[in-house]
Design a protein around this motif. Structure first.
Motif, PDB file in Angstrom:
ATOM      1  N   ARG A   1      34.563  88.216  24.671  1.00 18.63           N
ATOM      2  CA  ARG A   1      33.421  88.628  23.857  1.00 18.63           C
ATOM      3  C   ARG A   1      33.355  87.875  22.521  1.00 18.63           C
ATOM      4  N   ARG A   2      34.504  87.523  21.977  1.00 17.55           N
ATOM      5  CA  ARG A   2      34.511  86.796  20.691  1.00 17.55           C
ATOM      6  C   ARG A   2      33.885  85.404  20.814  1.00 17.55           C
ATOM      7  N   ASP A   3      33.826  84.892  22.041  1.00 13.64           N
ATOM      8  CA  ASP A   3      33.265  83.555  22.257  1.00 13.64           C
ATOM      9  C   ASP A   3      31.741  83.532  22.279  1.00 13.64           C
ATOM     10  N   ILE A   4      31.108  84.690  22.303  1.00 15.17           N
ATOM     11  CA  ILE A   4      29.657  84.738  22.528  1.00 15.17           C
ATOM     12  C   ILE A   4      28.873  83.858  21.558  1.00 15.17           C
ATOM     13  N   PRO A   5      29.090  83.926  20.232  1.00 14.84           N
ATOM     14  CA  PRO A   5      28.316  83.044  19.345  1.00 14.84           C
ATOM     15  C   PRO A   5      28.487  81.563  19.675  1.00 14.84           C
ATOM     16  N   ALA A   6      29.718  81.158  20.016  1.00 13.99           N
ATOM     17  CA  ALA A   6      29.965  79.749  20.349  1.00 13.99           C
ATOM     18  C   ALA A   6      29.301  79.375  21.667  1.00 13.99           C
ATOM     19  N   ILE A   7      29.307  80.296  22.632  1.00  9.98           N
ATOM     20  CA  ILE A   7      28.647  80.040  23.911  1.00  9.98           C
ATOM     21  C   ILE A   7      27.149  79.826  23.702  1.00  9.98           C
ATOM     22  N   VAL A   8      26.552  80.677  22.885  1.00 11.78           N
ATOM     23  CA  VAL A   8      25.128  80.552  22.591  1.00 11.78           C
ATOM     24  C   VAL A   8      24.833  79.218  21.898  1.00 11.78           C
ATOM     25  N   GLU A   9      25.717  78.824  20.982  1.00 10.00           N
ATOM     26  CA  GLU A   9      25.525  77.549  20.286  1.00 10.00           C
ATOM     27  C   GLU A   9      25.571  76.379  21.272  1.00 10.00           C
ATOM     28  N   VAL A  10      26.534  76.414  22.200  1.00  7.12           N
ATOM     29  CA  VAL A  10      26.638  75.342  23.200  1.00  7.12           C
ATOM     30  C   VAL A  10      25.403  75.321  24.092  1.00  7.12           C
ATOM     31  N   ALA A  11      25.006  76.498  24.611  1.00  8.95           N
ATOM     32  CA  ALA A  11      23.854  76.563  25.502  1.00  8.95           C
ATOM     33  C   ALA A  11      22.577  76.109  24.806  1.00  8.95           C
ATOM     34  N   SER A  12      22.444  76.447  23.538  1.00 10.01           N
ATOM     35  CA  SER A  12      21.236  76.085  22.789  1.00 10.01           C
ATOM     36  C   SER A  12      21.184  74.603  22.458  1.00 10.01           C
ATOM     37  N   SER A  13      22.371  73.977  22.327  1.00 14.99           N
ATOM     38  CA  SER A  13      22.406  72.570  21.916  1.00 14.99           C
ATOM     39  C   SER A  13      22.559  71.606  23.088  1.00 14.99           C
ATOM     40  N   SER A  14      22.734  72.138  24.300  1.00 17.04           N
ATOM     41  CA  SER A  14      23.083  71.249  25.420  1.00 17.04           C
ATOM     42  C   SER A  14      21.943  70.317  25.809  1.00 17.04           C
TER      43      SER A  14
ATOM     44  N   GLY B   1      13.781  74.194  33.426  1.00 16.57           N
ATOM     45  CA  GLY B   1      14.752  75.286  33.365  1.00 16.57           C
ATOM     46  C   GLY B   1      14.152  76.562  32.827  1.00 16.57           C
ATOM     47  N   THR B   2      14.957  77.617  32.856  1.00 15.43           N
ATOM     48  CA  THR B   2      14.524  78.916  32.358  1.00 15.43           C
ATOM     49  C   THR B   2      14.018  78.795  30.919  1.00 15.43           C
ATOM     50  N   VAL B   3      12.886  79.377  30.649  1.00 20.99           N
ATOM     51  CA  VAL B   3      12.338  79.358  29.295  1.00 20.99           C
ATOM     52  C   VAL B   3      13.369  79.965  28.347  1.00 20.99           C
ATOM     53  N   ARG B   4      13.578  79.337  27.207  1.00 25.30           N
ATOM     54  CA  ARG B   4      14.645  79.759  26.295  1.00 25.30           C
ATOM     55  C   ARG B   4      14.562  81.249  25.941  1.00 25.30           C
ATOM     56  N   SER B   5      13.361  81.731  25.753  1.00 22.27           N
ATOM     57  CA  SER B   5      13.210  83.130  25.358  1.00 22.27           C
ATOM     58  C   SER B   5      13.643  84.097  26.461  1.00 22.27           C
ATOM     59  N   ASP B   6      13.739  83.609  27.701  1.00 26.07           N
ATOM     60  CA  ASP B   6      14.151  84.450  28.826  1.00 26.07           C
ATOM     61  C   ASP B   6      15.626  84.283  29.168  1.00 26.07           C
ATOM     62  N   SER B   7      16.313  83.390  28.496  1.00 23.73           N
ATOM     63  CA  SER B   7      17.713  83.114  28.823  1.00 23.73           C
ATOM     64  C   SER B   7      18.649  83.962  27.982  1.00 23.73           C
ATOM     65  N   LEU B   8      19.559  84.687  28.650  1.00 17.53           N
ATOM     66  CA  LEU B   8      20.551  85.487  27.932  1.00 17.53           C
ATOM     67  C   LEU B   8      21.464  84.610  27.097  1.00 17.53           C
ATOM     68  N   PHE B   9      21.719  83.395  27.572  1.00 15.62           N
ATOM     69  CA  PHE B   9      22.745  82.559  26.969  1.00 15.62           C
ATOM     70  C   PHE B   9      22.281  81.802  25.736  1.00 15.62           C
ATOM     71  N   THR B  10      21.047  82.040  25.313  1.00 11.34           N
ATOM     72  CA  THR B  10      20.584  81.414  24.066  1.00 11.34           C
ATOM     73  C   THR B  10      20.262  82.461  23.001  1.00 11.34           C
ATOM     74  N   ASP B  11      20.760  83.672  23.206  1.00 11.82           N
ATOM     75  CA  ASP B  11      20.527  84.735  22.235  1.00 11.82           C
ATOM     76  C   ASP B  11      21.778  85.603  22.150  1.00 11.82           C
ATOM     77  N   VAL B  12      22.385  85.665  20.969  1.00 14.57           N
ATOM     78  CA  VAL B  12      23.650  86.386  20.794  1.00 14.57           C
ATOM     79  C   VAL B  12      23.503  87.864  21.129  1.00 14.57           C
ATOM     80  N   ASN B  13      22.434  88.486  20.656  1.00 13.35           N
ATOM     81  CA  ASN B  13      22.269  89.925  20.870  1.00 13.35           C
ATOM     82  C   ASN B  13      22.072  90.250  22.345  1.00 13.35           C
TER      83      ASN B  13
END
Length: 342
Positions: free
Chosen positions: A15-28, A38-50
Motif C-alpha cells: 500500500r505504501r507504493d501506491i503514490p509511486a505506482i500512480v506516478e509511474v503509470a501517469s508518466s509511462s 488505452g483506457t481513458v486516464r479518468s477511468d484508470s484506477l492506476f492514475t489516481d491515488v485515491n
C-alpha cells in the motif's frame, strides 16, 4: 560470470507504493500518444491515488490482479499487474517510468511473469493490446512480437468500448514450455552488439569483478572479440534461449597458468532462469578436455553454484585486481576432473 541482479528488484507491491505506482503509470506514456489506444486516464484506477487506494486489497491486489513493482536504488520505476486465469497467466498491464524506458526494465518484469507461469505449470502468458478506430496498432505491438508473443485474434469488448467506437483489442499469447531450453551455436557478427550491451551493465560487471578496464569502450570490445574469434585455442559459443541471444560461453587457455578454463556471461535480464547451468552443461559435453577449470569472485555465490552444479569442485583460492571494483578481490578456483581419475 553473472549472478543475481543487484540493481533492479522486482517484488510484490504494498500500500505504501501506491503514490509511486500512480506516478509511474501517469508518466509511462504521453497523454496525447495514448488517445484512442488505452483506457481513458479518468477511468484508470492506476492514475489516481485515491481511487487506487480505495480499490487496494491486501496484500497486493486490485480487483483480481496481483500488483508487482520494479525498484531501482530505492525508487519505483515500473509496475506490472497479472491475473491467474486457470491454465494461463494474464499480463493485464505493464508500465515503466518514461525516463527509464529502453533500459530493459519492462523485459525483466515480463521475464519474471513468464518464469512464474512456468513454475505454476501454466500453458501460456496472455495479454491484450489495442488497435484504434483507424486500424493502427498501439506502438508496443512490435515489442511484444519480438519477445515471442503471437496474435491469437482481435475483438471488441467492454474495455475497447471504454476507449472509443471502432477500437479493437489485439489478443496475444506466448506458450510457456515446462522447462527452459537452450542451445549453443557459433558466434555470429550480429551477436556482438548484444554482447556489448550485456558487458556495459554495471551490476553485471560488479558481480563478474574481473572484467575489461572500461566496459563501455567499444573499440576495445571489438578488438577483444576479434582476438577471441581468431584464436585457435579458444572455443566460444553463443547461448540462445527461446529464440533470443542470452549470452556466451567459452573455453580458453589461461596465459599465466597455461591451463584450460571456462567462462560465461549471461545478460542481466536473463539471470535467475537456470540458463547458465544448462548452457555450461551442454558446452562441457562438446569441450571434453579434462581437467578444466573455472574461476569466480569469492562473493559471486551464484556463479560458484553454477560451476558446482556442472561437476566442478573447489580447488583453491587466489587474489587478483578486479577492474570492475577497483581493488584486489579474492577469487575461488574450481576444477572439473575426468571421472576416471577419481
Amino acid at each position: 560470470m553473472a549472478g543475481t541482479d543487484s540493481s533492479i528488484q522486482i517484488r510484490a507491491a504494498n500500500r505504501r507504493d501506491i503514490p509511486a505506482i500512480v506516478e509511474v503509470a501517469s508518466s509511462s506514456v504521453d497523454e496525447d500518444e495514448d488517445v484512442g489506444f488505452g483506457t481513458v486516464r479518468s477511468d484508470s484506477l492506476f492514475t489516481d491515488v485515491n481511487r487506487l487506494s480505495a480499490a487496494w486489497r491486501e496484500p497486493n491486489n486490485v480487483r483480481a490482479e496481483e500488483v508487482l513493482v520494479a525498484e531501482l536504488q530505492g525508487r519505483i520505476v515500473g509496475c506490472v499487474t497479472v491475473e491467474d486465469r486457470g491454465e494461463v497467466l494474464e499480463l493485464v498491464n505493464i508500465d515503466v517510468a518514461r525516463e527509464r524506458q529502453g533500459h530493459g526494465i519492462g523485459t525483466r518484469m515480463v521475464r519474471l511473469i513468464e518464469e512464474r507461469a512456468r513454475k505454476a505449470a501454466k500453458h501460456a502468458v496472455t495479454l491484450g493490446t489495442s488497435r484504434n478506430a483507424a486500424g493502427v496498432a498501439w506502438k508496443s505491438l512490435p515489442w511484444w512480437l519480438s519477445r515471442g508473443y503471437h496474435i491469437t485474434g482481435e475483438e471488441e469488448n467492454d474495455w475497447t468500448r471504454l476507449i472509443g467506437p471502432g477500437t479493437r483489442e489485439i489478443r496475444m499469447e506466448k506458450r510457456i514450455p515446462s522447462k527452459i531450453e537452450v542451445h549453443l551455436r557459433d558466434v555470429a557478427e550480429t551477436d556482438l552488439p548484444i554482447f556489448f550491451d550485456f558487458q556495459r551493465d554495471a551490476a553485471a560487471n560488479y558481480m563478474a569483478a574481473f572484467t575489461a578496464r572500461d566496459p563501455t569502450d567499444k573499440d576495445a570490445f571489438a578488438a577483444h572479440w576479434n582476438r577471441i574469434l581468431h584464436d585457435d585455442g579458444v572455443v566460444v559459443k553463443t547461448i540462445v534461449s527461446d529464440g533470443h541471444v542470452v549470452g556466451s560461453v567459452a573455453k580458453f587457455v589461461d596465459k599465466e597458468f597455461g591451463k584450460p578454463e571456462v567462462t560465461y556471461w549471461i545478460g542481466k535480464e536473463y539471470w535467475g532462469m537456470g540458463l547458465a547451468t544448462s548452457a555450461l552443461t551442454w558446452f562441457l559435453r562438446y569441450v571434453t578436455i579434462r581437467p578444466i577449470y573455472g574461476r569466480a569472485a569469492k562473493d559471486n555465490v551464484a556463479s560458484i553454484r553454477v560451476l558446482e552444479k556442472c561437476g566442478f569442485w573447489m580447488l583453491g583460492q587466489s587474489k587478483g585486481f578486479a577492474n570492475a571494483r577497483g581493488e584486489v578481490v579474492e577469487e575461488v578456483i574450481l576444477e572439473l576432473s575426468d571421472p576416471s581419475a577419481n
